[in-house]
Design a protein around this motif. Sequence first.
Motif, short mmCIF file in Angstrom:
data_model
loop_
_atom_site.label_atom_id
_atom_site.label_comp_id
_atom_site.label_asym_id
_atom_site.label_seq_id
_atom_site.Cartn_x
_atom_site.Cartn_y
_atom_site.Cartn_z
N UNK A 176 0.80 -1.23 0.00
CA UNK A 176 0.00 0.00 0.00
C UNK A 176 0.83 1.28 0.00
N UNK A 177 1.98 1.26 0.66
CA UNK A 177 2.81 2.47 0.68
C UNK A 177 3.36 2.83 -0.70
N UNK A 178 3.40 1.85 -1.62
CA UNK A 178 3.85 2.13 -2.99
C UNK A 178 2.91 3.09 -3.71
N UNK A 179 1.69 3.22 -3.20
CA UNK A 179 0.72 4.12 -3.83
C UNK A 179 1.13 5.58 -3.70
N UNK A 180 2.02 5.87 -2.77
CA UNK A 180 2.47 7.24 -2.59
C UNK A 180 3.20 7.76 -3.83
N UNK A 181 3.69 6.85 -4.65
CA UNK A 181 4.39 7.25 -5.87
C UNK A 181 3.46 7.30 -7.07
N UNK A 182 2.17 7.09 -6.85
CA UNK A 182 1.21 7.05 -7.95
C UNK A 182 0.24 8.23 -7.89
N UNK A 183 -0.37 8.49 -9.04
CA UNK A 183 -1.41 9.51 -9.16
C UNK A 183 -2.73 8.85 -8.75
N UNK A 184 -3.19 9.11 -7.53
CA UNK A 184 -4.39 8.45 -7.02
C UNK A 184 -5.58 9.40 -7.02
N UNK A 194 -7.69 2.33 3.30
CA UNK A 194 -7.48 1.34 4.36
C UNK A 194 -7.20 -0.04 3.77
N UNK A 195 -6.09 -0.64 4.22
CA UNK A 195 -5.71 -1.98 3.77
C UNK A 195 -5.40 -2.84 4.99
N UNK A 196 -5.43 -4.17 4.77
CA UNK A 196 -5.11 -5.10 5.86
C UNK A 196 -4.64 -6.42 5.28
N UNK A 197 -3.60 -6.98 5.91
CA UNK A 197 -3.08 -8.28 5.48
C UNK A 197 -2.43 -8.97 6.67
N UNK A 198 -2.88 -10.20 6.91
CA UNK A 198 -2.34 -11.00 8.01
C UNK A 198 -2.40 -10.25 9.34
#
Length: 296
Positions: A184-192, A207-211
């Motif tokens: 999810x932190x990779x989205x900081x480099x994208x145009x959202x 909001x994201x969740x894994x394990x």
Amino acid sequence: MARQDFNDLLWFLAVAEERSFTRAAAKLGVAQSTLSHAVKQLEARMGLRLLSRTTRSVATTEAGERLKNSLAPRISEIETEIAGLMAYRDKPAGTVRITLSEHAMESVVWPKLLPVMRGYPDILLELNVNDGFRNIVEDGFDAGVRLGEALEKDMIAVRISADWRLVAVASPDYFANRPIPDHPHDLMAHNCIGRRLETVGRLYAWEFEKDGHEVRVRVEGQLILNSSPAMVDAALNGYGVAFVPESLVDDHIKAGRLRLVLDDWSPKFAGYFLYYPSRRQNLPAFSAVVDALRLR
């Protein structure tokens, strides 16, 4: 006159119309002496003689006739209105007001209520689209629709949808020259494509969740919207990554028009519930709406 005197007016009207204390008493189901006393008390309080009595007949005086002509149509109107209201107990009729989000209306509520509208033409349905948390009692709504996690504990809740999730998607053209996000932190480099929350005014943190590990990302981009369908359209046209309900983009993903990313970071959460403030006996119109929306 005081409110408690209204019953005396009704009893006077019965005598005036029947022109007999005996027939009026039988019609009202009271003793003749009780009826006679009540009318005398009414005359005393008003300071007017309303009835002329003889051993054989009863007739209205000029004042009594005027009072009778004034009361009769009004009482008839009230009785007609009450009869109409009582019909609500027997058939679905009347207005049902619901506040809900755009996605809840389009994905769940409207499709389920279409048959209700066709089957019960006397139901007037008002759907107020609003993503904010409304106070349904103060704002005059019969019910509201919210996600299960946002329900207030003092409300009656009826599940109306299965669990669902938000997913991150973008067009293949958008990703043609950009790396696919793995975290999810990779989205900081994208145009959202952002969404502003009506309740607080700030942008929604994705909001994201894994394990069991939860991550919230405050994304950035050149476009901010407050409509999920508009966000989907923007993503289809290559304006960036959108975070939207999966049901809105499932067909586009299958057709290759959109690409799903961070799939394993997008868990399901509690679906939609219809909520309302009391278990009191509800009118048939409201009961028909609840029954149609209930998840089976």
